[in-house]
Write a protein that holds these residues in place. Structure first.
Motif, mmCIF file in Angstrom:
data_model
loop_
_atom_site.group_PDB
_atom_site.id
_atom_site.type_symbol
_atom_site.label_atom_id
_atom_site.label_comp_id
_atom_site.label_asym_id
_atom_site.label_seq_id
_atom_site.Cartn_x
_atom_site.Cartn_y
_atom_site.Cartn_z
ATOM 1 N N UNK A 54 65.263 32.586 39.271
ATOM 2 C CA UNK A 54 63.893 32.649 38.785
ATOM 3 C C UNK A 54 63.782 33.763 37.752
ATOM 4 N N UNK A 55 62.777 33.662 36.909
ATOM 5 C CA UNK A 55 62.568 34.671 35.876
ATOM 6 C C UNK A 55 61.822 35.869 36.458
ATOM 7 N N UNK A 56 61.764 36.941 35.681
ATOM 8 C CA UNK A 56 61.018 38.127 36.109
ATOM 9 C C UNK A 56 59.547 37.795 36.306
ATOM 10 N N UNK A 98 56.775 36.648 31.143
ATOM 11 C CA UNK A 98 57.826 35.764 30.623
ATOM 12 C C UNK A 98 57.619 35.458 29.142
ATOM 13 N N UNK A 99 56.372 35.455 28.695
ATOM 14 C CA UNK A 99 56.107 35.220 27.274
ATOM 15 C C UNK A 99 56.757 36.306 26.423
ATOM 16 N N UNK A 100 56.533 37.568 26.810
ATOM 17 C CA UNK A 100 57.134 38.665 26.058
ATOM 18 C C UNK A 100 58.640 38.745 26.283
ATOM 19 N N UNK A 101 59.055 38.493 27.514
ATOM 20 C CA UNK A 101 60.468 38.631 27.828
ATOM 21 C C UNK A 101 61.335 37.517 27.292
ATOM 22 N N UNK A 102 60.871 36.259 27.432
ATOM 23 C CA UNK A 102 61.692 35.110 27.063
ATOM 24 C C UNK A 102 61.300 34.496 25.726
ATOM 25 N N UNK A 103 60.024 34.217 25.537
ATOM 26 C CA UNK A 103 59.608 33.559 24.291
ATOM 27 C C UNK A 103 59.672 34.506 23.094
ATOM 28 N N UNK A 104 59.171 35.713 23.288
ATOM 29 C CA UNK A 104 59.313 36.706 22.209
ATOM 30 C C UNK A 104 60.759 37.189 22.125
ATOM 31 N N UNK A 105 61.439 37.196 23.277
ATOM 32 C CA UNK A 105 62.859 37.520 23.299
ATOM 33 C C UNK A 105 63.212 38.965 23.554
ATOM 34 N N UNK A 106 62.264 39.731 24.121
ATOM 35 C CA UNK A 106 62.545 41.147 24.347
ATOM 36 C C UNK A 106 63.673 41.354 25.356
ATOM 37 N N UNK A 107 63.790 40.446 26.348
ATOM 38 C CA UNK A 107 64.839 40.596 27.364
ATOM 39 C C UNK A 107 66.239 40.371 26.790
#
Length: 217
Positions: A52-54, A95-104
């Motif tokens: 699962x995602x953060x 998840x938007x910032x981490x995955x879609x924006x790609x910060x992670x």
């Protein structure tokens, strides 16, 4: 009437900005890899050994906390039930910032980069919490639990908050050792968050009061 609507609009905007700022701080903690805040330490560990995602892990923990609140209250309150919706919204934003924006996906190889990002995470987390508290709408589930427990036990919010944070950190360490065989998500960043987030919230409050006092004259 117009003044009241304008005030409500400002509070809503402040709450939305605060929610996004807090979510961004959450993701930055994960990026810094020096330890996350107690607020999301358990979700961070869960996301490391579960598929699962953060954001999804955060939603699961937040929903669990809301259920605990309802059990303690033994009655439905709209402020608490509204936290269920907030749990899903906050998880999605994370998840938007981490995955879609790609910060992670950002790889920080230098220690100074990790320290800088962790410091930014602390600033964003404190600012996000401050703005959401000032907006005075729905509490995030961790703060909601602390609020209910402090009212039930008649102990100050600050004391219960500290105990809650320590409990989250201990649970994170136990889960890490059991499923990952090493301590994860907990580090110097966690310690700094415990020591500095509250102080920074007081600082933002001081600036806010000073700003309001200046504009009264």
């Amino acid at each position: 009437m117009k003044v009241r609507q304008h005030f409500k609009y400002r509070r809503s905007l402040l709450y939305i900005v605060g929610l996004n700022t807090l979510a961004l701080g959450t993701v930055l903690f994960a990026c810094g890899k020096l330890g996350v805040s107690a607020l999301v330490s358990v979700p961070q560990v869960l996301s490391l050994f579960l598929p699962i995602t953060l954001g999804e892990a955060t939603t699961i923990i937040f929903v669990t906390l809301v259920a605990f609140e309802l059990l303690m209250l033994r009655k439905w309150q709209w402020q608490v039930v509204a936290q269920l919706a907030l749990a899903f919204i906050f998880g999605w934003i994370v998840d938007f910032y981490g995955l879609r924006v790609g910060l992670e996906k950002i790889s920080l190889t230098m220690l100074w980069e990790q320290v800088l990002v962790t410091c930014l995470a602390i600033v964003f987390t404190s600012l996000g919490i401050f703005m959401m508290v000032k907006a005075d709408f729905v509490l995030i589930p961790p703060d909601g639990v602390v609020n209910v427990v402090s009212a039930k036990l008649r102990v100050t919010f600050g004391k219960i908050k500290l105990r809650f944070d320590l409990t989250m950190i201990i649970i994170s360490i136990i889960l890490s050792l059991i499923f990952l065989k090493h301590i994860a998500a907990i580090g110097i960043g966690t310690v700094l968050a415990v020591l500095l987030v509250g102080q920074l919230i007081n600082f933002w409050e001081y600036l806010f009061v000073a700003h309001e006092a200046t504009h009264e004259f």
